[in-house]
Design an enzyme around this catalytic site. Structure first.
Site, PDB file in Angstrom:
ATOM      1  CB  CYS A 201      -0.933   0.008   1.201  1.00  0.00           C
ATOM      2  SG  CYS A 201      -1.989   1.470   1.255  1.00  0.00           S
TER       3      CYS A 201
ATOM      4  CB  CYS B 121      -0.492   2.528   3.934  1.00  0.00           C
ATOM      5  SG  CYS B 121      -1.951   1.875   3.157  1.00  0.00           S
ATOM      6  CG  ASP B 122       3.263   1.165   4.294  1.00  0.00           C
ATOM      7  OD1 ASP B 122       2.675   1.667   5.268  1.00  0.00           O
ATOM      8  OD2 ASP B 122       3.209  -0.045   4.019  1.00  0.00           O
TER       9      ASP B 122
END
Ligand code: NDP
Length: 333
Positions: A156, A159-160
């Site tokens: 992701c 997300c990261d």
């Protein structure tokens, strides 16, 4: 890192309970314990639906396998995935949710009340069912993906990606997700490689054009990943170019992050006989609600969302599912 929020019903074969299996009647059954499931539980419990939740194979969902979550509102300093899920679980329990270990192995929505088999040996007869079973990111199946999980391997970018600002990263895949992730990362990172196994992108023309016009994205056509390298964290990848042909060669790239974007699998298999899904298996809900095609069955989180796949959107849809369930029950009482 914020990640998806799912539990994996996995590739388990459908297991129906034996005829003499224990039967329990509940008002509201919640299947799955990611942000969607827990949020549904908080709302359902506060609405006196006495929800029973089965946590699934991965209690807390995929967030429990990640480290820092920085994009869930309400945590100005960030929080680790496991702690956030414990917080959500505690909040759901505080209002009386009956949270149980166990996973749904079969469903029968042909009559009413709805029947869900748990662990192959217990039948729950539920007036309402909230499906929050999530989706599972697909991985290549390399040992190194496990070895460097949380240490450079992610599924992701939203997300990261933040953790790789100014660094070099690679995205595997050539679909819209991969293109989207590569474009997102290109805004943060020094360089983004796209590792594409064919000589064409599956992504839409618009996305492919955007990728092409982004100077710090380099598409590695006809490349596949052999493995990852690095001392504890990802420092590089070894790729095959033209795998399986006479021109096959190994290529080394230096990267700090390795992002999988080869698709997701929604965990909807056991409901497929009754619940409408799209061709990939995502449950179709009535727009603007959590209602499925089966009365009294609601869906929330990644199992019905191929688009946003964020913890906060899952939580929002969990709230919708519980409110829809509560209203559905009160209309019938
Ligand atoms: P897709 O299935 O569309 O694409 C998967 C990509 O990963 C393909 O390029 C595929 O290669 C590649 N791939 C699959 N398995 C492997 C493997 N083992 N090794 C290497 N490469 C592999 O999945 P997406 O998640 O990209 O998209 C899913 C759906 O969601 C699509 O319909 C897409 O259009 C949609 N979507 C739409 C978006 C938007 O409109 N903004 C954003 C994101 C998704 P190959 O092409 O060779 O099969």
């Amino acid at each position: 890192m914020e990640l998806f929020k799912s539990m994996d019903l996995g590739e388990e074969p459908q297991k129906k309970a034996a005829d003499n299996a224990e039967v329990e009647k509940v008002k509201c059954l919640i299947i799955g314990s990611g942000p969607a499931g827990y949020t549904a539980a908080i709302y359902a419990a506060r609405a006196n639906l006495s929800p029973v939740m089965y946590e699934g194979l991965q209690p807390g969902g995929q967030l429990t396998t990640t480290t820092e979550v920085e994009n869930f509102p309400g945590y100005p300093e960030g929080v680790t995935g496991p702690v956030m899920m414990e917080d959500l679980k505690g909040q759901a329990a505080r209002f009386g949710t009956d949270i149980r270990f166990g996973y749904a192995t079969a469903a029968d929505f042909s009559g009413y009340p709805h029947k869900v088999t748990v662990d192959g040996n217990k039948v729950i007869e539920a007036e309402t069912v909230i499906i929050a079973t999530g989706a599972t990111a697909k991985y290549l199946g390399l040992e190194d993906e496990q070895k460097y999980a949380g240490s450079g391997v992610s599924a992701c970018a939203t997300c990261d990606g933040f953790f790789y600002r100014g660094k070099d990263v690679a995205v595997v895949g050539g679909g819209d997700t991969a293109a989207e992730e590569a474009l997102y990362l290109a805004g943060l990172c020094n360089k983004v490689y796209m590792i594409v196994r064919r000589d064409v992108l599956r992504a839409s023309k618009v996305m492919a054009e955007r990728v092409k016009n982004t100077p710090n994205i380099e598409v590695l056509w006809k490349h596949q990943t052999k493995g990852l390298t690095g001392d504890g964290v990802v420092e590089g990848a070894v790729l095959y170019k033209n795998k399986g042909t006479e021109e096959q060669e190994e290529v080394n790239i230096k990267i700090d992050g390795f992002f999988l974007a080869i698709g997701h699998k929604p965990n909807s298999d056991i409901f497929a006989d009754y619940i409408d899904t799209d061709e990939v298996g995502y449950i179709q809900t009535v727009p603007g609600s959590a209602k499925t095609n089966v009365e009294g069955v609601f869906a929330c989180g990644d199992v019905q969302d191929s688009h946003y796949r964020q913890a906060v959107t899952a939580a929002g849809s969990g709230c919708m599912a519980a409110i829809d369930a509560e209203r559905w029950l009160s209309e019938r009482s």
